[in-house]
Design a protein around this motif. Structure first.
Motif, PDB file in Angstrom:
ATOM      1  N   ASP A 171       0.840  -1.210   0.000  1.00  0.00           N
ATOM      2  CA  ASP A 171       0.000   0.000   0.000  1.00  0.00           C
ATOM      3  C   ASP A 171       0.864   1.245   0.000  1.00  0.00           C
ATOM      4  OD1 ASP A 171      -2.214  -1.528   0.108  1.00  0.00           O
ATOM      5  OD2 ASP A 171      -2.468  -1.383   2.291  1.00  0.00           O
ATOM      6  N   TYR A 172       0.333   2.294  -0.563  1.00  0.00           N
ATOM      7  CA  TYR A 172       1.062   3.562  -0.544  1.00  0.00           C
ATOM      8  C   TYR A 172       0.999   4.190   0.840  1.00  0.00           C
ATOM      9  CZ  TYR A 172       1.167   3.554  -5.658  1.00  0.00           C
ATOM     10  OH  TYR A 172       1.398   3.241  -6.969  1.00  0.00           O
ATOM     11  N   ILE A 173       2.070   4.905   1.201  1.00  0.00           N
ATOM     12  CA  ILE A 173       2.001   5.686   2.437  1.00  0.00           C
ATOM     13  C   ILE A 173       1.289   7.009   2.131  1.00  0.00           C
ATOM     14  CG2 ILE A 173       4.031   4.793   3.656  1.00  0.00           C
ATOM     15  CD1 ILE A 173       5.378   7.504   2.549  1.00  0.00           C
ATOM     16  N   ASP A 174       0.706   7.534   3.174  1.00  0.00           N
ATOM     17  CA  ASP A 174      -0.009   8.800   3.073  1.00  0.00           C
ATOM     18  C   ASP A 174       1.024   9.918   3.293  1.00  0.00           C
ATOM     19  OD1 ASP A 174      -2.019  10.559   2.996  1.00  0.00           O
ATOM     20  OD2 ASP A 174      -3.007   9.910   4.836  1.00  0.00           O
ATOM     21  N   PRO A 175       1.241  10.782   2.323  1.00  0.00           N
ATOM     22  CA  PRO A 175       2.402  11.673   2.430  1.00  0.00           C
ATOM     23  C   PRO A 175       2.284  12.814   3.426  1.00  0.00           C
ATOM     24  CG  PRO A 175       1.444  11.721   0.225  1.00  0.00           C
ATOM     25  CD  PRO A 175       0.523  10.929   1.068  1.00  0.00           C
ATOM     26  N   VAL A 176       3.416  13.172   3.975  1.00  0.00           N
ATOM     27  CA  VAL A 176       3.595  14.390   4.769  1.00  0.00           C
ATOM     28  C   VAL A 176       4.903  15.002   4.276  1.00  0.00           C
ATOM     29  CG1 VAL A 176       4.168  15.268   7.055  1.00  0.00           C
ATOM     30  CG2 VAL A 176       2.430  13.511   6.827  1.00  0.00           C
ATOM     31  N   PHE A 177       4.906  16.304   4.110  1.00  0.00           N
ATOM     32  CA  PHE A 177       6.116  16.965   3.612  1.00  0.00           C
ATOM     33  C   PHE A 177       6.521  18.089   4.546  1.00  0.00           C
ATOM     34  CE2 PHE A 177       3.369  15.697   0.096  1.00  0.00           C
ATOM     35  CZ  PHE A 177       4.196  14.887  -0.669  1.00  0.00           C
ATOM     36  N   LEU A 178       7.788  18.445   4.463  1.00  0.00           N
ATOM     37  CA  LEU A 178       8.299  19.562   5.273  1.00  0.00           C
ATOM     38  C   LEU A 178       9.187  20.434   4.393  1.00  0.00           C
ATOM     39  CD1 LEU A 178       8.787  20.819   8.154  1.00  0.00           C
ATOM     40  CD2 LEU A 178      10.693  19.229   8.399  1.00  0.00           C
ATOM     41  N   ASN A 179       9.119  21.727   4.617  1.00  0.00           N
ATOM     42  CA  ASN A 179      10.092  22.623   3.971  1.00  0.00           C
ATOM     43  C   ASN A 179      10.577  23.636   4.993  1.00  0.00           C
ATOM     44  OD1 ASN A 179      11.535  23.979   1.764  1.00  0.00           O
ATOM     45  ND2 ASN A 179      10.070  25.629   2.120  1.00  0.00           N
ATOM     46  N   THR A 180      11.872  23.842   5.017  1.00  0.00           N
ATOM     47  CA  THR A 180      12.442  24.959   5.783  1.00  0.00           C
ATOM     48  C   THR A 180      13.462  25.620   4.884  1.00  0.00           C
ATOM     49  OG1 THR A 180      12.123  23.874   7.894  1.00  0.00           O
ATOM     50  CG2 THR A 180      13.760  25.611   7.840  1.00  0.00           C
ATOM     51  N   CYS A 181      13.269  26.880   4.645  1.00  0.00           N
ATOM     52  CA  CYS A 181      14.158  27.545   3.708  1.00  0.00           C
ATOM     53  C   CYS A 181      14.855  28.704   4.431  1.00  0.00           C
ATOM     54  CB  CYS A 181      13.324  28.055   2.542  1.00  0.00           C
ATOM     55  SG  CYS A 181      14.365  28.696   1.258  1.00  0.00           S
ATOM     56  N   SER A 212      14.501  32.126   8.522  1.00  0.00           N
ATOM     57  CA  SER A 212      13.918  31.012   7.762  1.00  0.00           C
ATOM     58  C   SER A 212      12.404  31.096   7.700  1.00  0.00           C
ATOM     59  CB  SER A 212      14.317  29.689   8.421  1.00  0.00           C
ATOM     60  OG  SER A 212      13.774  29.640   9.714  1.00  0.00           O
ATOM     61  N   ILE A 213      11.885  30.327   6.783  1.00  0.00           N
ATOM     62  CA  ILE A 213      10.429  30.132   6.713  1.00  0.00           C
ATOM     63  C   ILE A 213      10.225  28.622   6.668  1.00  0.00           C
ATOM     64  CG2 ILE A 213      10.371  30.305   4.167  1.00  0.00           C
ATOM     65  CD1 ILE A 213       7.639  31.782   4.564  1.00  0.00           C
ATOM     66  N   SER A 214       9.238  28.134   7.412  1.00  0.00           N
ATOM     67  CA  SER A 214       9.029  26.684   7.352  1.00  0.00           C
ATOM     68  C   SER A 214       7.553  26.328   7.405  1.00  0.00           C
ATOM     69  CB  SER A 214       9.789  25.962   8.468  1.00  0.00           C
ATOM     70  OG  SER A 214       9.700  26.687   9.650  1.00  0.00           O
ATOM     71  N   ALA A 215       7.257  25.178   6.874  1.00  0.00           N
ATOM     72  CA  ALA A 215       5.871  24.680   6.899  1.00  0.00           C
ATOM     73  C   ALA A 215       5.849  23.169   6.712  1.00  0.00           C
ATOM     74  CB  ALA A 215       5.055  25.340   5.789  1.00  0.00           C
ATOM     75  N   TRP A 216       4.861  22.567   7.356  1.00  0.00           N
ATOM     76  CA  TRP A 216       4.515  21.170   7.066  1.00  0.00           C
ATOM     77  C   TRP A 216       3.425  21.174   5.998  1.00  0.00           C
ATOM     78  CZ3 TRP A 216       6.953  16.959   8.956  1.00  0.00           C
ATOM     79  CH2 TRP A 216       7.658  17.070  10.152  1.00  0.00           C
ATOM     80  N   TYR A 217       3.359  20.111   5.260  1.00  0.00           N
ATOM     81  CA  TYR A 217       2.332  19.990   4.215  1.00  0.00           C
ATOM     82  C   TYR A 217       1.734  18.598   4.262  1.00  0.00           C
ATOM     83  CZ  TYR A 217       5.035  23.903   2.368  1.00  0.00           C
ATOM     84  OH  TYR A 217       5.694  25.095   2.238  1.00  0.00           O
TER      85      TYR A 217
END
Ligand SMILES: Cc1cc2nc3c(=O)[nH]c(=O)nc-3n(C[C@H](O)[C@H](O)[C@H](O)COP(=O)(O)OP(=O)(O)OC[C@H]3O[C@@H](n4cnc5c(N)ncnc54)[C@H](O)[C@@H]3O)c2cc1C
Lengths: 431, 91
Positions: free
Chosen positions: A359-369, A380-385
């Protein structure tokens, strides 16, 4: 010792917890023999491609893993402004993929000219072809022509853009190095969406920092195709403190949109008919997906970016082709190395799941720039998605920035974190 | 002010990940800076902390008023998420 136990357990968790690799591997191995191992090709070994490689390498005994890049050396976008600002050397941001780590992987250093999505092969300029069962493309960006009259993307001599790993960094520095007192530098900042939204302003800061250290008076005029930009208040504060009267920002509505460039007299004109003559002009062009995407007809007519399924990163309408990184429309996610790395994790794990019939995993993403304003100051700026409820787009859970303040130890600490993040990333995927 | 805090609270709660199968991929994202194999001096190496210390540290970010990167990243994680992350990393 404690450290080792944790380390082992943690790795074990990753391998079992996410993809159940070990067990599934055995089942899969029963089905395949060396002859019908699937060919998994990664085209582009920059941040997105190298991150996929790191994960897919874990099942390199089950697949034929092939990596294609036109460059043997990967020069990263992150920290390239620090090289321009003479804080780091080009060698510090240039990497070769560690072949010892990837000894089951075949590397091809050549430019792919065409992808045949029906017959499933990649063609090079000498006519050679590589077949694929699954193709991952992470080719970075391309540039829009004909936005600025008189400007040619390939004219890296009069106007180096220095927005990808293709070689004009030292020349860019040389051009800066000969500027004298009271010179004017123009940076034309592109319209959204483009790679690394805060980077034009980081570049302006670090160029100013460089000249300030050399005690040369230089003005940096940012002509912007936008009316606002990311981390604007943080940049403004830093500029007012460190680069007062050095950096000037002109918004689009106040005449920032550059529409004309004259190479001979080194001037640009805005959409209000005003001319600006400079000693050095850095046009950062408007952007779109990389040329290989368009040459292979992998986007529909009016699209600038690849449309993908956000769970698998499969290119819409192309069953076995996956795209990651700057060439995709990732909805709320910005085009950054952090994002490309985060997306690549989901893509690779779900491709492994597809190959192992899991089965596919359900995605979670992170960005910190992070953005630097000086050698030792960053914010910095950051967010979870995650996915929206209909699971057809990536949505931000709310991005947040460093507080706008000066001389704080936090800003210095963030600079340290930025260096730490970069070291961790490049060590993880390249070294 | 109270209204804003309440709205923020509701937003944060409704955005917690909690969903168990997401914890693995959250941890994988944390590894972008906190890599188990790479110990850089600029970022704390967290894998040799006792589990309880890790939980305390993560929860302490929730009380911090400053806006440092970990405080911000932590905002979306619920206490339950943090405990599950710790379970995955240390058990
Ligand atoms: C000035 C600047 C500063 C930045 N700072 C940051 C930062 O601080 N933090 C951050 O997170 N991001 C930053 N970025 C953004 C970051 O560089 C990109 O988002 C990231 O590199 C995207 O990864 P990618 O894999 O999509 O593309 P890339 O890393 O560019 O990789 C693309 C690869 O594909 C190869 N390729 C392309 N076409 C072909 C072909 N036809 N055949 C063979 N090979 C091909 C290229 O040679 C290249 O190696 C910055 C970018 C710039 C320009």
């Amino acid at each position: 010792m404690i450290k080792d136990i944790h380390k082992r357990k943690f790795i074990f968790n990753l391998l079992t917890g996410i993809t159940y690799i070990s067990l599934s591997k055995l089942l899969f191995l029963k089905k395949v023999n060396a002859k019908n191992k699937p060919n998994v090709v990664i085209l582009g070994s920059g941040i997105g491609g190298a991150s996929c490689l790191k994960y897919l390498n874990k099942i390199s005994d089950l697949i034929n893993l092939i990596v294609i890049d036109k460059n043997k050396k990967i020069r990263t976008g992150p920290f390239s402004n620090l090289v321009i600002g003479d804080i780091m050397e080009e060698a510090d941001i240039t990497f070769f993929l560690n072949k010892k780590k990837y000894n089951n992987v075949k590397f091809i250093f050549d430019e792919a000219k065409y992808i045949d999505s029906n017959k499933k092969f990649i063609e090079f300029s000498d006519g050679n072809k590589i077949n694929f069962d699954y193709l991952i493309i992470s080719p970075g960006i391309g540039y829009k022509e004909n936005i600025i009259d008189g400007y040619r993307i390939n004219d890296k001599v009069s106007v180096p853009h220095c927005w990808d790993g293709d070689g004009d960094l030292n020349y860019f520095k040389k051009r800066l190095g000969v500027l004298e007192n009271n010179s004017l530098i123009i940076i034309s900042s592109p319209d959204y969406p483009y790679r690394c939204p805060p980077a034009p302003y980081e570049r302006a800061s670090l160029i100013s920092n460089y000249f300030k250290k050399k005690k040369i008076n230089v003005k940096v005029l940012i002509l912007d195709s936008k009316d606002s930009f990311t981390k604007q208040q943080n940049f403004f504060k830093e500029w007012s403190f460190y680069y007062k009267n050095t950096i000037e920002w002109v918004s689009r509505k106040n005449g920032g949109k550059v529409v004309f460039f004259d190479r001979k007299s080194n001037l640009v004109k805005n959409d209000q008919g005003e001319s600006f003559k400079a000693d050095f002009i850095n046009i950062i062009p408007d952007q779109k997906a990389a040329p290989i995407i368009f040459n292979s007809n992998l986007v529909s007519n009016n699209d600038d970016w690849c449309q993908i399924n956000p769970i698998t990163f499969q290119l819409i309408n192309f069953k076995d082709i996956y795209v990651v990184g700057d060439s995709i429309n990732a909805w709320d996610m910005p085009k950054s190395a952090f994002s490309a790395n985060s997306q690549a994790k989901v893509l690779s794990l779900n491709l492994i799941n597809r190959i192992l019939e899991k089965d596919y995993i359900d995605p979670v993403f992170l960005n910190t720039c992070y953005s630097f304003s000086k050698d030792d100051r960053a914010f910095s700026i950051s967010a979870w998605y995650r996915l929206n409820s209909s699971e057809d787009r990536i949505v931000s859970l709310g991005s947040s920035e460093s507080q706008v303040r000066l001389n704080s130890t936090e800003t210095i600490k963030e600079a340290k974190h930025a260096y730490g993040w970069y070291k961790t990333l490049v060590n993880d995927i390249f070294l | 002010m109270k209204k804003i805090s309440f709205a923020l609270f509701i937003f944060i709660c409704s955005n917690c990940f909690s969903d168990e199968n997401k914890i693995n991929i959250i941890v994988e994202n944390c590894r972008a800076c906190h890599n188990v194999n790479i110990n850089v001096k600029e970022i704390p190496y967290i894998y040799d902390l006792p589990k309880i210390k890790f939980i305390e540290l993560m929860l302490s970010y929730k009380k911090q008023k400053d806006n440092n990167v970990m405080t911000r990243i932590n905002r979306v994680l619920s206490e339950d998420d943090i405990r599950k992350i710790a379970d995955l990393m240390y058990d």
